[in-house]
Design an enzyme around this catalytic site. Structure first.
Site, PDB file in Angstrom:
ATOM      1  N   HIS A 129       0.843  -1.361  -0.139  1.00 17.54           N
ATOM      2  CA  HIS A 129      -0.046   0.009   0.057  1.00 17.54           C
ATOM      3  C   HIS A 129       0.637   1.213  -0.002  1.00 17.54           C
ATOM      4  O   HIS A 129       0.780   1.994  -0.976  1.00 17.54           O
ATOM      5  CB  HIS A 129      -1.257  -0.043   1.043  1.00 17.54           C
ATOM      6  CG  HIS A 129      -1.790   1.430   1.400  1.00 17.54           C
ATOM      7  ND1 HIS A 129      -2.566   1.988   0.567  1.00 17.54           N
ATOM      8  CD2 HIS A 129      -1.629   2.078   2.498  1.00 17.54           C
ATOM      9  CE1 HIS A 129      -3.013   3.027   1.100  1.00 17.54           C
ATOM     10  NE2 HIS A 129      -2.461   3.108   2.194  1.00 17.54           N
TER      11      HIS A 129
ATOM     12  N   HIS B 278       3.964   7.020   5.166  1.00 16.89           N
ATOM     13  CA  HIS B 278       2.481   7.749   5.483  1.00 16.89           C
ATOM     14  C   HIS B 278       1.830   7.052   6.624  1.00 16.89           C
ATOM     15  O   HIS B 278       1.073   7.860   7.451  1.00 16.89           O
ATOM     16  CB  HIS B 278       1.713   8.350   4.754  1.00 16.89           C
ATOM     17  CG  HIS B 278       0.705   7.095   3.986  1.00 16.89           C
ATOM     18  ND1 HIS B 278       1.168   6.150   2.914  1.00 16.89           N
ATOM     19  CD2 HIS B 278      -0.467   6.730   4.165  1.00 16.89           C
ATOM     20  CE1 HIS B 278       0.253   5.572   2.745  1.00 16.89           C
ATOM     21  NE2 HIS B 278      -0.779   5.798   3.604  1.00 16.89           N
TER      22      HIS B 278
ATOM     23  N   GLU C 114       1.063   6.509  12.400  1.00 18.14           N
ATOM     24  CA  GLU C 114      -0.371   5.973  13.014  1.00 18.14           C
ATOM     25  C   GLU C 114      -0.295   4.641  13.378  1.00 18.14           C
ATOM     26  O   GLU C 114      -1.095   4.363  14.246  1.00 18.14           O
ATOM     27  CB  GLU C 114      -1.300   6.423  11.471  1.00 18.14           C
ATOM     28  CG  GLU C 114      -2.804   5.878  11.790  1.00 18.14           C
ATOM     29  CD  GLU C 114      -3.407   6.929  12.665  1.00 18.14           C
ATOM     30  OE1 GLU C 114      -3.253   8.181  12.132  1.00 18.14           O
ATOM     31  OE2 GLU C 114      -4.119   6.760  13.540  1.00 18.14           O
ATOM     32  N   ASP C 115       0.078   3.774  12.294  1.00 19.11           N
ATOM     33  CA  ASP C 115      -0.043   2.281  12.782  1.00 19.11           C
ATOM     34  C   ASP C 115       1.063   1.488  13.468  1.00 19.11           C
ATOM     35  O   ASP C 115       0.911   0.275  13.907  1.00 19.11           O
ATOM     36  CB  ASP C 115      -0.375   1.399  11.459  1.00 19.11           C
ATOM     37  CG  ASP C 115      -1.656   2.431  10.963  1.00 19.11           C
ATOM     38  OD1 ASP C 115      -2.565   2.901  11.642  1.00 19.11           O
ATOM     39  OD2 ASP C 115      -1.748   1.907   9.650  1.00 19.11           O
TER      40      ASP C 115
ATOM     41  N   ASP D 117      -3.198   8.533  -1.273  1.00 11.56           N
ATOM     42  CA  ASP D 117      -3.908   7.504  -0.163  1.00 11.56           C
ATOM     43  C   ASP D 117      -5.112   7.044  -0.622  1.00 11.56           C
ATOM     44  O   ASP D 117      -5.442   5.808  -0.582  1.00 11.56           O
ATOM     45  CB  ASP D 117      -3.668   7.910   1.096  1.00 11.56           C
ATOM     46  CG  ASP D 117      -3.724   7.011   2.203  1.00 11.56           C
ATOM     47  OD1 ASP D 117      -3.651   5.683   2.081  1.00 11.56           O
ATOM     48  OD2 ASP D 117      -4.093   7.200   3.408  1.00 11.56           O
TER      49      ASP D 117
ATOM     50  N   ASP E 275     -22.362  11.464 -26.901  1.00 15.54           N
ATOM     51  CA  ASP E 275     -21.447  11.883 -27.663  1.00 15.54           C
ATOM     52  C   ASP E 275     -21.020  13.404 -27.428  1.00 15.54           C
ATOM     53  O   ASP E 275     -20.314  14.013 -28.264  1.00 15.54           O
ATOM     54  CB  ASP E 275     -22.137  11.871 -29.244  1.00 15.54           C
ATOM     55  CG  ASP E 275     -23.612  12.860 -29.192  1.00 15.54           C
ATOM     56  OD1 ASP E 275     -23.944  13.172 -28.245  1.00 15.54           O
ATOM     57  OD2 ASP E 275     -23.948  13.019 -30.181  1.00 15.54           O
TER      58      ASP E 275
END
Ligand code: MN
Length: 737
Positions: A63, A88, A92-93, A154, A274
């Protein structure tokens, strides 16, 4: 048993993806130092995410690599952004902290990652994307715009891989994307990303619709290509003779924009598909870009005659998001209008990649259009008085509406949304000028306040000390600034007037010996259908509520109570048979709600009027229980992205005894007996109960609305198919509201 994972193969795939990223990062410098930084970020990210997998089962690291690649390849960002995109999600994780980033990579990187972590807390994990949060998102824009650009990358990758998510999550993410990210991408001039985000959201929300448009487009592709070839052939030849290097592109509109047109204008695909534009990109026009564009314009209009009203010159005055291009609409030999866009390679880069491309070309040209926009956003946020939700609405409006440029008597340029009035202009000059505005002179001619301005107008505002903002002013202002100033001034006036109303009411209560209590006030509000005490007092003062009407009430123990009256409800049925099973209690059993699929109380939302078989969700309202909406209800996008925590799952229980009221619109050619034929089919042949039917005929074209009871969507679709067979009928469609 879990399938065996080939770790060795996975490691190779990860390295492969990383090499792809390096190749794609063509905008950043290729020196050894840069390469080392990117490699370091990659190693840190691989290590940090090593134990985590995505919903799809693949290692998480794919990712951030993909997001970094989008930043480099599709947005054109440099090495710093690529490093930050790789990292990134780490703070956070994972265990990694902002301080780690600062120590390992530097101050700039730490700031960007901090910004990314902050907004992901705001938009991804908060229960809903509320207006206050939205404000914060916009404020990070002014810190470092790369935060928003990486966030967009992201989101784009998440949308591309949304298939693995749970359906309710998908819908929330898709709604949010349409509501916030696509408009932001548009504002930042990232045209390609905006279109892709919209298309992916539509594909997720209305897969059948999406596929239908996609396959129809494919079918028409050959015809379209041939037309473009024939149309551009003489232009090509002449441009070559003149030594102009160029590229001609002919692209159809995006699926989302076709769908949007179909829904908004209520027309079929055939009337929209069109519409496409032909783009001429000039490769050797650097010396005098403006002159090159007009030279090509001159060649195009030598062959095809232009519609002068549709000439758009964003070369002389670019749009606020930086868009530069010359647009004209010309008549083709087959009698079809064709839009031709003329621009240089640099302008095209900016149009496709937006703001990032600006940087590349800016090179110390001073304040850019974008910087100006950022300061406008700041100003808007700082002057913000009304509710944050109002702000969001106005913001979206401003995002999509095109702009006009008008001038003060001194020749200063002001930027307004298309459709803005002289009064908007007055408020742009100064709030007090707006409040005292009497009228205006546009290009020296006297006009009313409501006069709609056009690009290039020179406007002089006339004021009077006696003037005050009026309620109806709200009908002809477009800008947020004017609206909020008028509203706040009206509120002040209203409070003044309401004071008198309150005095009148107090006197009346005293006379009737009613305690001045909330209960009595509540009864009055209910009776007169006003929302607040302020409104009640105001209407009394204005004479709109006449207190002799208090005769409709009685006083019990000093409290006001409405007198009991019995009102009869009259409903007319036109169908032959009335139905016995269609009462509301039955409908109430037709759905189960929530994660445990319980039978809760609900009502069907009148805005989209769902019936069994429609894809639906429940929305917990504040005062009115659970309301059921269709997934594609026009209110749903807003509800789902703002109040995700109030959404509950809903599923139909298959029960043939329940019937739902549905609307059908029938159009056709008025023919003797056609109405009779239609009603015969509905009530006899198909054995369906009608609730009401009304037909209108105008110049041989008739339009009918039928309300009838059906079991579910399959039943309704069959019915529509049968009605289409009636002679003279040209169109039958479901009408939900
Ligand atoms: Mn992410």
């Amino acid at each position: 048993m879990k399938p065996e994972i080939d770790l060795e193969q996975e490691r190779k795939d990860i390295l492969q993806a990383y090499k792809g990223l390096l190749r794609a990062a063509k905008h950043s410098k290729k020196d050894a130092e840069t390469k080392k930084r990117i490699r370091k970020a990659f190693d840190v990210a691989v290590e940090a995410h090593s134990d985590v997998r995505r919903k799809s089962g693949e290692p998480y690291i794919f990712h951030p690599i993909a997001v970094a690649r989008i930043c480099g390849e599709e947005i054109g960002l440099g090495a710093t952004s690529i490093v930050c995109a790789l990292l990134h999600d780490t703070v956070e994780d994972t265990e990694i902290t902002i301080d780690d980033i600062d120590r390992l990579f530097g101050k700039k990187e730490a700031k960007i990652i901090e910004g990314l972590t902050k907004i992901s807390g705001v938009v991804d994990y908060s229960v809903s994307l509320q207006a206050e949060n939205f404000k914060k998102v916009l404020l990070t824009l002014s810190e470092d715009v790369r935060v928003i650009l990486i966030k967009l990358a992201d989101r784009l990758h998440n949308m591309r891989t949304i298939g693995a998510m749970r359906r309710d999550k998908q819908l929330k993410i898709a709604s949010e994307t349409l509501f916030l990210y696509a408009p932001l991408a548009h504002r930042l001039g990232l045209h390609a990303i905006k279109s892709e985000l919209e298309d992916l959201s539509l594909k997720c929300k209305e897969p059948e619709m999406f596929e239908e448009i996609q396959s129809k487009l494919k079918k028409n592709e050959e015809v379209r290509k041939r037309f473009i070839r024939q149309f551009s052939s003489p232009i090509k030849q002449t441009l070559e003779e003149k030594g102009i290097q160029f590229e001609i592109k002919g692209r159809s509109k995006s699926i989302y924009s076709i769908w949007n047109k179909m829904v908004k204008k209520e027309v079929p695909f055939e009337e929209v598909y069109d519409l496409f534009a032909i783009r001429i990109i000039i490769d050797n026009g650097e010396l005098d870009e403006k002159a090159s564009c007009w030279q090509v314009y001159s060649v195009v209009t030598d062959y095809y005659s232009p519609n002068i009203d549709r000439l758009r010159d964003w070369v002389s005055v670019p749009k606020a998001n930086g868009y530069e291009s010359l647009h004209t609409t010309v008549m083709s030999p087959t009698g079809k209008w064709v839009e031709v866009q003329i621009r240089t390679r640099r302008m095209d880069d900016i149009a496709e990649k937006g703001f990032a491309a600006h940087w590349k070309y800016k090179e110390g040209k001073g304040e850019s259009q974008f910087d100006r926009w950022i300061s406008q956003v700041r100003e808007l946020l700082e002057n913000q008085e009304g509710s944050a939700l109002d702000l969001m609405d106005d913001f979206q409006l401003n995002l999509y509406s095109d702009e006009i440029f008008v001038f003060t008597p001194n020749g200063d340029m002001k930027n307004l949304p298309a459709g803005a009035s002289a009064l908007d202009f007055a408020f742009t000059v100064h709030t007090q000028v707006g409040e005292r505005c009497l009228g205006a002179k546009v290009n020296s001619k006297l006009v009313p306040l409501s006069h709609t301005l056009r690009s290039g107008d020179q406007v002089e505002i006339l004021t009077s000390q006696k003037q005050r903002p009026k309620e109806d002013w709200l009908n002809f202002v477009k800008t947020h600034r004017a609206k909020s100033a008028i509203k706040s001034s009206l509120k002040d006036d209203k409070r003044e007037i309401a004071k008198e109303g309150k005095a009148i009411l107090e006197k009346e209560f005293k006379r009737l010996k009613i305690a001045y209590e909330n209960i009595s006030l509540r009864e009055l509000r209910k009776y007169y259908k006003v929302l607040s005490n302020l409104d009640l007092y105001y209407e009394i003062a204005q004479g709109e509520i006449n207190l002799t009407h208090l005769k409709g009430f009685e006083v019990k123990k000093g409290v006001l109570k409405p007198k009991q009256t019995i009102r009869k409800r009259v409903t007319s049925y036109i169908g032959q048979r009335r139905t016995t099973t269609k009462d509301e209690d039955d409908v109430k059993k037709a759905l189960v709600l929530g994660d445990n699929m319980e039978k809760l109380d609900y009502t069907l939302a009148p805005c989209c009027n769902p019936i069994s078989g429609d894809e639906v969700f429940g929305f917990v309202t504040i005062n009115d229980g659970i309301k059921i909406h269709k997934i594609n209800c026009s209110n749903a996008t807003q509800l789902m992205s703002n109040y995700a925590y109030r959404i509950i799952k809903a599923k139909w229980v298959n029960d043939k005894n329940v019937a739902f009221l549905a609307g059908i619109r029938i159009t056709g050619i008025d023919d003797m007996g056609i109405v009779n034929n239609i009603t015969q089919i509905i009530s006899n042949e198909l054995n369906v109960n009608m609730r009401s039917i009304s037909f209108e005929s105008d110049d041989g074209i008739f339009e009918g609305m039928v309300k009838l009871y059906v079991h579910d969507t399959v039943h309704l679709i069959n019915l529509i198919a049968n009605l289409k067979k009636v002679q003279g009928v040209t169109k039958v469609e479901r009408k939900d509201s």
